[in-house]
Write a protein that holds these residues in place. Structure first.
Motif, mmCIF file in Angstrom:
data_model
loop_
_atom_site.group_PDB
_atom_site.id
_atom_site.type_symbol
_atom_site.label_atom_id
_atom_site.label_comp_id
_atom_site.label_asym_id
_atom_site.label_seq_id
_atom_site.Cartn_x
_atom_site.Cartn_y
_atom_site.Cartn_z
ATOM 1 N N GLY A 1 0.811 -1.215 0.000
ATOM 2 C CA GLY A 1 0.000 0.000 0.000
ATOM 3 C C GLY A 1 0.842 1.261 0.000
ATOM 4 N N GLU A 2 0.227 2.336 -0.433
ATOM 5 C CA GLU A 2 0.903 3.622 -0.600
ATOM 6 C C GLU A 2 1.455 4.171 0.714
ATOM 7 O OE1 GLU A 2 2.421 6.682 -2.750
ATOM 8 O OE2 GLU A 2 1.172 5.146 -3.689
ATOM 9 N N ASN A 3 0.780 3.868 1.833
ATOM 10 C CA ASN A 3 1.130 4.491 3.111
ATOM 11 C C ASN A 3 1.730 3.516 4.118
ATOM 12 O OD1 ASN A 3 0.133 7.130 2.369
ATOM 13 N ND2 ASN A 3 -1.908 6.243 2.498
ATOM 14 N N HIS A 4 2.325 2.452 3.627
ATOM 15 C CA HIS A 4 2.920 1.445 4.502
ATOM 16 C C HIS A 4 4.379 1.798 4.782
ATOM 17 C CE1 HIS A 4 4.235 -2.496 5.975
ATOM 18 N NE2 HIS A 4 2.948 -2.792 6.136
ATOM 19 N N ILE A 5 4.871 1.365 5.937
ATOM 20 C CA ILE A 5 6.249 1.654 6.327
ATOM 21 C C ILE A 5 7.249 1.059 5.335
ATOM 22 C CG2 ILE A 5 6.582 -0.357 7.828
ATOM 23 C CD1 ILE A 5 7.616 3.223 8.726
ATOM 24 N N HIS A 6 6.929 -0.091 4.730
ATOM 25 C CA HIS A 6 7.830 -0.678 3.734
ATOM 26 C C HIS A 6 7.923 0.203 2.488
ATOM 27 C CE1 HIS A 6 8.337 -4.017 6.268
ATOM 28 N NE2 HIS A 6 7.358 -4.790 5.839
ATOM 29 N N THR A 7 6.826 0.853 2.137
ATOM 30 C CA THR A 7 6.853 1.792 1.012
ATOM 31 C C THR A 7 7.748 2.982 1.355
ATOM 32 O OG1 THR A 7 4.644 1.099 0.346
ATOM 33 C CG2 THR A 7 5.426 3.198 -0.519
ATOM 34 N N ALA A 8 7.664 3.446 2.594
ATOM 35 C CA ALA A 8 8.547 4.547 3.028
ATOM 36 C C ALA A 8 10.010 4.128 2.956
ATOM 37 C CB ALA A 8 8.182 4.981 4.448
ATOM 38 N N GLN A 9 10.311 2.888 3.356
ATOM 39 C CA GLN A 9 11.694 2.405 3.293
ATOM 40 C C GLN A 9 12.182 2.344 1.852
ATOM 41 O OE1 GLN A 9 10.794 -1.142 5.506
ATOM 42 N NE2 GLN A 9 11.874 -0.429 7.312
ATOM 43 N N ALA A 10 11.319 1.869 0.945
ATOM 44 C CA ALA A 10 11.697 1.803 -0.461
ATOM 45 C C ALA A 10 11.894 3.205 -1.043
ATOM 46 C CB ALA A 10 10.639 1.031 -1.249
ATOM 47 N N LEU A 11 11.051 4.149 -0.651
ATOM 48 C CA LEU A 11 11.212 5.542 -1.100
ATOM 49 C C LEU A 11 12.519 6.138 -0.588
ATOM 50 C CD1 LEU A 11 7.557 6.814 -0.590
ATOM 51 C CD2 LEU A 11 8.811 6.851 -2.763
ATOM 52 N N ASN A 12 12.866 5.835 0.666
ATOM 53 C CA ASN A 12 14.136 6.298 1.223
ATOM 54 C C ASN A 12 15.302 5.815 0.380
ATOM 55 O OD1 ASN A 12 15.986 7.188 3.605
ATOM 56 N ND2 ASN A 12 16.530 5.054 3.256
ATOM 57 N N ASN A 13 15.284 4.529 0.012
ATOM 58 C CA ASN A 13 16.400 3.963 -0.731
ATOM 59 C C ASN A 13 16.486 4.541 -2.138
ATOM 60 O OD1 ASN A 13 16.886 2.479 1.546
ATOM 61 N ND2 ASN A 13 15.989 0.593 0.758
ATOM 62 N N LEU A 14 15.333 4.731 -2.790
ATOM 63 C CA LEU A 14 15.337 5.376 -4.103
ATOM 64 C C LEU A 14 15.890 6.787 -3.990
ATOM 65 C CD1 LEU A 14 14.633 5.640 -7.091
ATOM 66 C CD2 LEU A 14 12.259 6.161 -6.408
ATOM 67 N N ALA A 15 15.443 7.527 -2.989
ATOM 68 C CA ALA A 15 15.915 8.899 -2.802
ATOM 69 C C ALA A 15 17.419 8.938 -2.576
ATOM 70 C CB ALA A 15 15.184 9.558 -1.632
ATOM 71 N N LEU A 16 17.929 7.971 -1.830
ATOM 72 C CA LEU A 16 19.361 7.924 -1.572
ATOM 73 C C LEU A 16 20.140 7.827 -2.879
ATOM 74 C CD1 LEU A 16 21.142 5.892 1.139
ATOM 75 C CD2 LEU A 16 21.892 5.692 -1.208
ATOM 76 N N PHE A 17 19.731 6.925 -3.765
ATOM 77 C CA PHE A 17 20.443 6.772 -5.036
ATOM 78 C C PHE A 17 20.223 7.973 -5.945
ATOM 79 C CE2 PHE A 17 20.038 2.182 -3.812
ATOM 80 C CZ PHE A 17 21.395 1.993 -3.577
ATOM 81 N N GLN A 18 19.039 8.597 -5.877
ATOM 82 C CA GLN A 18 18.828 9.825 -6.644
ATOM 83 C C GLN A 18 19.766 10.923 -6.153
ATOM 84 O OE1 GLN A 18 14.607 10.019 -5.833
ATOM 85 N NE2 GLN A 18 14.089 9.432 -7.942
ATOM 86 N N ASP A 19 19.928 11.024 -4.847
ATOM 87 C CA ASP A 19 20.860 11.991 -4.272
ATOM 88 C C ASP A 19 22.280 11.722 -4.763
ATOM 89 O OD1 ASP A 19 22.415 13.669 -2.691
ATOM 90 O OD2 ASP A 19 21.894 12.710 -0.812
ATOM 91 N N LEU A 20 22.708 10.474 -4.679
ATOM 92 C CA LEU A 20 24.059 10.132 -5.120
ATOM 93 C C LEU A 20 24.269 10.427 -6.598
ATOM 94 C CD1 LEU A 20 24.480 6.753 -3.195
ATOM 95 C CD2 LEU A 20 25.627 8.920 -2.689
ATOM 96 N N GLY A 21 23.183 10.380 -7.380
ATOM 97 C CA GLY A 21 23.276 10.679 -8.810
ATOM 98 C C GLY A 21 23.072 12.143 -9.135
ATOM 99 N N GLY A 22 22.842 12.972 -8.121
ATOM 100 C CA GLY A 22 22.694 14.411 -8.343
ATOM 101 C C GLY A 22 21.275 14.863 -8.651
#
Length: 200
Positions: A75-96
């Protein structure tokens, strides 16, 4: 310079030069979700492996799959979705891709803030990560506020003298010294390098 440092079994932490604390989080086990959860954990490990092999684009592709899978399975508002968003954001940050990273960190923060069972550690990690992004966008006051929030959450969870608290406190103190013109030559140079390519 960004380097991996492996922390507790639940997470691998990345440190961003002078500013500490990007956090790659594996999905945490929750009973009744074993098959879907294992798939999400496998994607997290795959993305980390791609990044460590020098394949940031592949890590981003896998991380997007993890976000899509988490949304579909939990689901959109589940803690696992938040964890996956965190990890995507991390790699987006590393890529600028700072704007994309900030947006995904904010989505994850909103999910965690609405989730009553978070003990403050994940929210602290997210705010710490977002602070590193907005700092690179030259929004020093916003970064300072996010670091301060992360510090308050970490202190509440671990106490004032825990190693995790000291790591987050260092972010606040180093930024304060830089803004006040009291940073050492090495710290000032590191901040200068970090802020050299600021975006709005």
């Amino acid at each position: 310079m960004r380097t991996f440092r492996f922390g507790p079994a639940r997470q691998a932490r990345l440190r961003l030069g002078l500013i500490l604390g990007l956090v790659l989080l594996p999905a945490l086990a929750v009973s009744g979700e074993s098959s879907d959860l294992r798939q999400l954990q496998a994607l997290t490990r795959q993305a980390q492996g791609e990044y460590r092999a020098g394949n940031l684009d592949a890590a981003l592709v896998v991380s997007r799959r993890a976000v899509d899978g988490a949304r579909l399975q939990f689901g959109e508002n589940h803690i696992h979705t938040a964890q996956a968003l965190n990890n995507l954001a991390l790699f987006q940050d590393l890529g600028g891709a700072l704007a994309d990273a900030a947006g995904n960190y904010r989505k994850a923060i909103a999910i965690v803030e609405a989730n009553a069972n978070d003990n403050g550690t994940f929210l602290a990690d997210l705010k710490n990560n977002l602070a590193a992004v907005v700092l690179q966008q030259c929004r020093l006051a916003e970064a300072r506020g996010l670091y301060a929030d992360a510090l308050s959450l970490t202190e509440a969870r671990y106490g004032s003298y825990h190693r995790e608290t000291e790591l987050v406190r260092a972010n606040v103190e180093q930024l304060d010294r830089f803004v006040a013109g009291q940073a050492s030559k090495a710290q000032a140079a590191a901040f200068g390098q970090l802020l050299k390519y600021c975006t709005s």
